[in-house]
Design an enzyme around this catalytic site. Structure first.
Site, PDB file in Angstrom:
ATOM      1  N   GLY A 133       0.728  -1.068   0.097  1.00  0.00           N
ATOM      2  CA  GLY A 133      -0.021  -0.146   0.102  1.00  0.00           C
ATOM      3  C   GLY A 133       0.896   1.174   0.105  1.00  0.00           C
ATOM      4  N   SER A 141       1.931   9.607  -8.391  1.00  0.00           N
ATOM      5  CA  SER A 141       3.026   9.783  -9.089  1.00  0.00           C
ATOM      6  C   SER A 141       3.964  10.449  -8.214  1.00  0.00           C
ATOM      7  CB  SER A 141       3.021  10.640 -10.444  1.00  0.00           C
ATOM      8  OG  SER A 141       2.305   9.971 -11.468  1.00  0.00           O
ATOM      9  N   CYS A 241      11.498  -1.260  -3.483  1.00  0.00           N
ATOM     10  CA  CYS A 241      10.765  -2.364  -3.800  1.00  0.00           C
ATOM     11  C   CYS A 241      10.472  -2.153  -5.197  1.00  0.00           C
ATOM     12  CB  CYS A 241       9.565  -2.239  -2.897  1.00  0.00           C
ATOM     13  SG  CYS A 241       9.825  -2.323  -1.326  1.00  0.00           S
ATOM     14  N   GLY A 342      -8.400  -8.079 -37.189  1.00  0.00           N
ATOM     15  CA  GLY A 342      -9.860  -7.527 -37.603  1.00  0.00           C
ATOM     16  C   GLY A 342     -10.711  -7.678 -36.792  1.00  0.00           C
ATOM     17  N   GLU A 366       3.277   1.253 -11.476  1.00  0.00           N
ATOM     18  CA  GLU A 366       4.964   0.957 -11.190  1.00  0.00           C
ATOM     19  C   GLU A 366       5.776   2.386 -11.775  1.00  0.00           C
ATOM     20  OE1 GLU A 366       6.674  -1.453  -9.660  1.00  0.00           O
ATOM     21  OE2 GLU A 366       4.903  -2.879  -9.109  1.00  0.00           O
ATOM     22  N   GLY A 367       5.185   3.229 -11.934  1.00  0.00           N
ATOM     23  CA  GLY A 367       5.665   4.523 -12.226  1.00  0.00           C
ATOM     24  C   GLY A 367       5.265   4.697 -13.862  1.00  0.00           C
ATOM     25  N   PHE A 386      10.327  17.024 -12.537  1.00  0.00           N
ATOM     26  CA  PHE A 386       9.107  16.823 -11.956  1.00  0.00           C
ATOM     27  C   PHE A 386       8.147  17.682 -11.251  1.00  0.00           C
ATOM     28  CE2 PHE A 386      11.912  13.266 -11.507  1.00  0.00           C
ATOM     29  CZ  PHE A 386      11.343  12.224 -11.574  1.00  0.00           C
TER      30      PHE A 386
HETATM   31  C1  LIG Z   1      -4.474  -2.194 -11.782  1.00  0.00           C
HETATM   32  C2  LIG Z   1      -3.514  -1.267 -10.852  1.00  0.00           C
HETATM   33  C3  LIG Z   1      -3.006  -1.860  -9.872  1.00  0.00           C
HETATM   34  C4  LIG Z   1      -2.383  -1.055  -9.020  1.00  0.00           C
HETATM   35  N1  LIG Z   1      -1.701  -1.603  -8.006  1.00  0.00           N
HETATM   36  C5  LIG Z   1      -0.677  -1.001  -7.027  1.00  0.00           C
HETATM   37  C6  LIG Z   1      -0.243  -1.443  -6.013  1.00  0.00           C
HETATM   38  O1  LIG Z   1      -0.413  -2.568  -5.599  1.00  0.00           O
HETATM   39  N2  LIG Z   1       0.152  -0.685  -4.953  1.00  0.00           N
HETATM   40  C7  LIG Z   1       0.271   0.864  -4.990  1.00  0.00           C
HETATM   41  O2  LIG Z   1       0.677   1.269  -3.980  1.00  0.00           O
HETATM   42  N3  LIG Z   1      -0.265   1.338  -6.020  1.00  0.00           N
HETATM   43  C8  LIG Z   1      -0.765   0.539  -7.125  1.00  0.00           C
HETATM   44  N4  LIG Z   1      -1.311   1.271  -8.475  1.00  0.00           N
HETATM   45  C9  LIG Z   1      -1.213   2.706  -8.314  1.00  0.00           C
HETATM   46  C10 LIG Z   1      -0.496   3.076  -9.441  1.00  0.00           C
HETATM   47  O3  LIG Z   1       1.022   2.855  -8.881  1.00  0.00           O
HETATM   48  C11 LIG Z   1      -0.674   4.349  -9.873  1.00  0.00           C
HETATM   49  O4  LIG Z   1      -2.084   4.705 -10.335  1.00  0.00           O
HETATM   50  C12 LIG Z   1       0.447   5.360 -10.572  1.00  0.00           C
HETATM   51  O5  LIG Z   1       1.375   5.487  -9.583  1.00  0.00           O
HETATM   52  C13 LIG Z   1       0.107   6.501 -10.859  1.00  0.00           C
HETATM   53  O6  LIG Z   1      -0.663   7.325 -10.083  1.00  0.00           O
HETATM   54  P1  LIG Z   1      -2.403   8.171 -10.575  1.00  0.00           P
HETATM   55  O7  LIG Z   1      -2.824   6.893 -10.910  1.00  0.00           O
HETATM   56  O8  LIG Z   1      -2.490   8.642  -9.249  1.00  0.00           O
HETATM   57  O9  LIG Z   1      -1.768   9.094 -11.690  1.00  0.00           O
HETATM   58  P2  LIG Z   1      -1.282  10.315 -11.441  1.00  0.00           P
HETATM   59  O10 LIG Z   1       0.006  10.609 -10.685  1.00  0.00           O
HETATM   60  O11 LIG Z   1      -2.462  11.368 -11.196  1.00  0.00           O
HETATM   61  O12 LIG Z   1      -0.908  10.725 -12.954  1.00  0.00           O
HETATM   62  C14 LIG Z   1      -1.966  10.958 -14.226  1.00  0.00           C
HETATM   63  C15 LIG Z   1      -1.123  11.429 -15.263  1.00  0.00           C
HETATM   64  O13 LIG Z   1      -0.300  12.701 -15.126  1.00  0.00           O
HETATM   65  C16 LIG Z   1       0.976  12.422 -15.379  1.00  0.00           C
HETATM   66  N5  LIG Z   1       1.880  13.143 -14.505  1.00  0.00           N
HETATM   67  C17 LIG Z   1       1.886  13.141 -13.084  1.00  0.00           C
HETATM   68  N6  LIG Z   1       2.864  13.824 -12.533  1.00  0.00           N
HETATM   69  C18 LIG Z   1       3.421  14.324 -13.802  1.00  0.00           C
HETATM   70  C19 LIG Z   1       4.764  15.405 -13.749  1.00  0.00           C
HETATM   71  N7  LIG Z   1       5.159  15.841 -12.812  1.00  0.00           N
HETATM   72  N8  LIG Z   1       5.188  15.787 -15.176  1.00  0.00           N
HETATM   73  C20 LIG Z   1       4.453  14.897 -16.136  1.00  0.00           C
HETATM   74  N9  LIG Z   1       3.223  14.353 -16.106  1.00  0.00           N
HETATM   75  C21 LIG Z   1       2.749  13.885 -14.891  1.00  0.00           C
HETATM   76  C22 LIG Z   1       1.051  10.796 -15.242  1.00  0.00           C
HETATM   77  O14 LIG Z   1       2.230  10.623 -16.236  1.00  0.00           O
HETATM   78  C23 LIG Z   1      -0.218  10.587 -15.810  1.00  0.00           C
HETATM   79  O15 LIG Z   1      -0.193  10.414 -17.167  1.00  0.00           O
HETATM   80  C24 LIG Z   1      -1.819   0.483  -9.401  1.00  0.00           C
HETATM   81  C25 LIG Z   1      -2.572   0.924 -10.236  1.00  0.00           C
HETATM   82  C26 LIG Z   1      -3.565   0.030 -11.188  1.00  0.00           C
HETATM   83  C27 LIG Z   1      -4.215   0.827 -12.328  1.00  0.00           C
END
Ligand SMILES: Cc1cc2nc3c(=O)[nH]c(=O)nc-3n(C[C@H](O)[C@H](O)[C@H](O)COP(=O)(O)OP(=O)(O)OC[C@H]3O[C@@H](n4cnc5c(N)ncnc54)[C@H](O)[C@@H]3O)c2cc1C
Length: 388
Positions: A133, A141, A241, A342, A366-367, A386
């Site tokens: 978590g 992000s 991790c 198709g 994962e980023g 960032f």
């Molecule tokens: C199916 C699934 C499983 C997951 N499993 C886990 C898990 O087990 N544990 C866990 O902790 N998390 C998990 N995640 C979460 C995942 O790591 C996050 O969704 C991811 O880090 C992106 O965060 P966000 O969705 O809040 O997107 P945001 O951070 O809100 O980003 C949205 C968009 O903005 C862009 N962006 C953000 N900041 C910037 C910047 N500075 N410059 C340019 N562009 C930017 C991003 O690239 C993206 O395109 C999971 C997600 C999914 C979909």
């Protein structure tokens, strides 16, 4: 359909006998046990729990860790396990990545001896499940902004906060929750049956449907002193991790791409339009040639990453480069495979549509692709973009 693994550059011969054996064992397991049912699970939005004991028996959980019931394979063999599992489905690989790299690895690397003894053997066997978590509703992000807190009590800590998008959340016995203690990020091993801990699955996903994704709500969850991971402080903990897990994802993405390419090639050779099989038209060959090129490049990146990791030289930025490249191309290849099929490509009779949708999550978790772009940008320029 029998699977023909693409190996255009004879990379196979660069793996050790043990690595090939591990890969071939998992490849057969995926064909025999995962592919026959994963489409049904994906359609129903269910995780194939019945496979977990077999993951344990085959040594797929914590595969590259040494001791505590873990097999201690090479990092490359671990990568090849991820490649094969993701040929089956990204959700199955996600399950194993989270268990192995995001929960078992930090316990192994940063845990006390008592924590290792308590958790690792059961996790390797698949009788104890974990989740990781880190992400919160408002901090994806940028995990440094997390709001989840831990406060000291007489007998341990009390945790409060919300984590979202947590793979394996509602099936885990233990949650590794990252929370701020005195303003510093620390890891806590939280038994999920504690009062105040609730895991709710996130409904309506059209990606990674054969994987459990949950929200974790912690309302004053009390844990003992022994819940704290003693060996790491700050964001370095979760980020290290994630480096482990991303390493496997780079291989995994190539597994999904190899499945899509194989399906598209076979279909194109059989499907006749106008005067010949569509594989005989230049535009289709261009798509297939691009797939072969990008899979081969991705496989070479993985192999080199594996060898650098074994030598203790692999940097997080190098992993970012491979994650960004391999997942991007796997997503493109899945889309092109879908196109070559198709109308049949939009049905669940074929795999490429499922892989295509799964890879959308892999692109984001994962980023995100963009964040890895900024990691590489910072590495080569020395300037962090960032938060301009
Ligand atoms: C199916 C699934 C499983 C997951 N499993 C886990 C898990 O087990 N544990 C866990 O902790 N998390 C998990 N995640 C979460 C995942 O790591 C996050 O969704 C991811 O880090 C992106 O965060 P966000 O969705 O809040 O997107 P945001 O951070 O809100 O980003 C949205 C968009 O903005 C862009 N962006 C953000 N900041 C910037 C910047 N500075 N410059 C340019 N562009 C930017 C991003 O690239 C993206 O395109 C999971 C997600 C999914 C979909």
């Amino acid at each position: 359909m029998a699977f023909h693994a693409l190996d255009y550059y004879g990379i196979d011969e660069l793996f050790t006998d043990e690595e090939r054996l591990v890969r071939d064992t998992v490849r057969a397991f995926v064909s025999d046990r995962i592919l026959p049912t994963v489409g049904k699970h994906w359609a129903a939005g269910t995780f194939p729990h019945e496979l977990i004991p077999a993951f344990g028996k085959l040594g797929l959980l914590g595969a590259s860790l040494i001791g505590y019931g873990c097999p201690g394979t090479t990092p490359t063999a671990y990568g090849l396990i991820c490649q094969e599992l993701e040929r089956g489905d990204s959700g199955i690989r996600s399950f194993c990545s989270v268990q192995s790299s995001l929960v078992m690895f930090p316990i192994w690397a940063f845990g006390s001896e008592e924590q290792k003894q308590r958790y690792l053997p059961g996790m390797a066997a698949g009788t104890l499940l974990g989740c990781f978590g880190l992400t919160e509703p408002d901090f994806g992000s940028n995990p440094s902004g997390m709001l989840t807190t831990a406060t000291r009590t007489d007998r341990g800590y009390v945790l409060s906060g919300t984590k979202r998008w947590i793979t394996n959340g509602s099936i885990a016995h233990v949650a590794l929750v990252w929370a701020k203690l005195d303003g510093i990020v620390r890891g806590f091993l939280v038994p999920t049956d504690r009062p105040g801990f609730v895991a709710r699955d996130i409904p309506g996903k059209w990606s990674l449907r054969a994987s459990v994704t949950s929200e974790l709500i912690l309302e004053e969850v009390h844990v003992g002193e022994d819940a704290l991971l003693p060996g790491v402080q700050g964001l370095k903990g979760p980020l290290s991790c994630l480096s482990q897990a991303r390493f496997g994802i780079c291989f995994g993405a190539m597994g999904a791409a190899m499945a899509c390419y194989d399906e598209a090639l076979s279909y194109a050779k059989d499907r006749v339009q106008f005067s010949r099989p569509i594989a005989g038209y230049q535009l289709v060959q261009r798509k297939l040639a691009d797939m072969v090129t990008e899979i081969t490049k991705g496989q070479l990146l993985c192999l080199r990453m594996g060898r650098l990791k074994e030598a203790g030289k692999l940097t997080p930025q190098q992993i970012s480069l491979s994650k960004r490249n391999n997942v991007y191309w796997a997503r493109e290849i899945a889309r092109d495979a879908r196109d070559i099929l198709g109308a049949n490509g939009v049905t669940d009779e074929y795999q490429c549509g499922r892989h295509m949708l799964n890879l959308e999550s892999v692109y984001t978790y994962e980023g995100t692709h963009d964040i890895h772009t900024l990691v590489i940008g910072q590495d080569v320029t020395g300037l962090a973009a960032f938060d301009p």
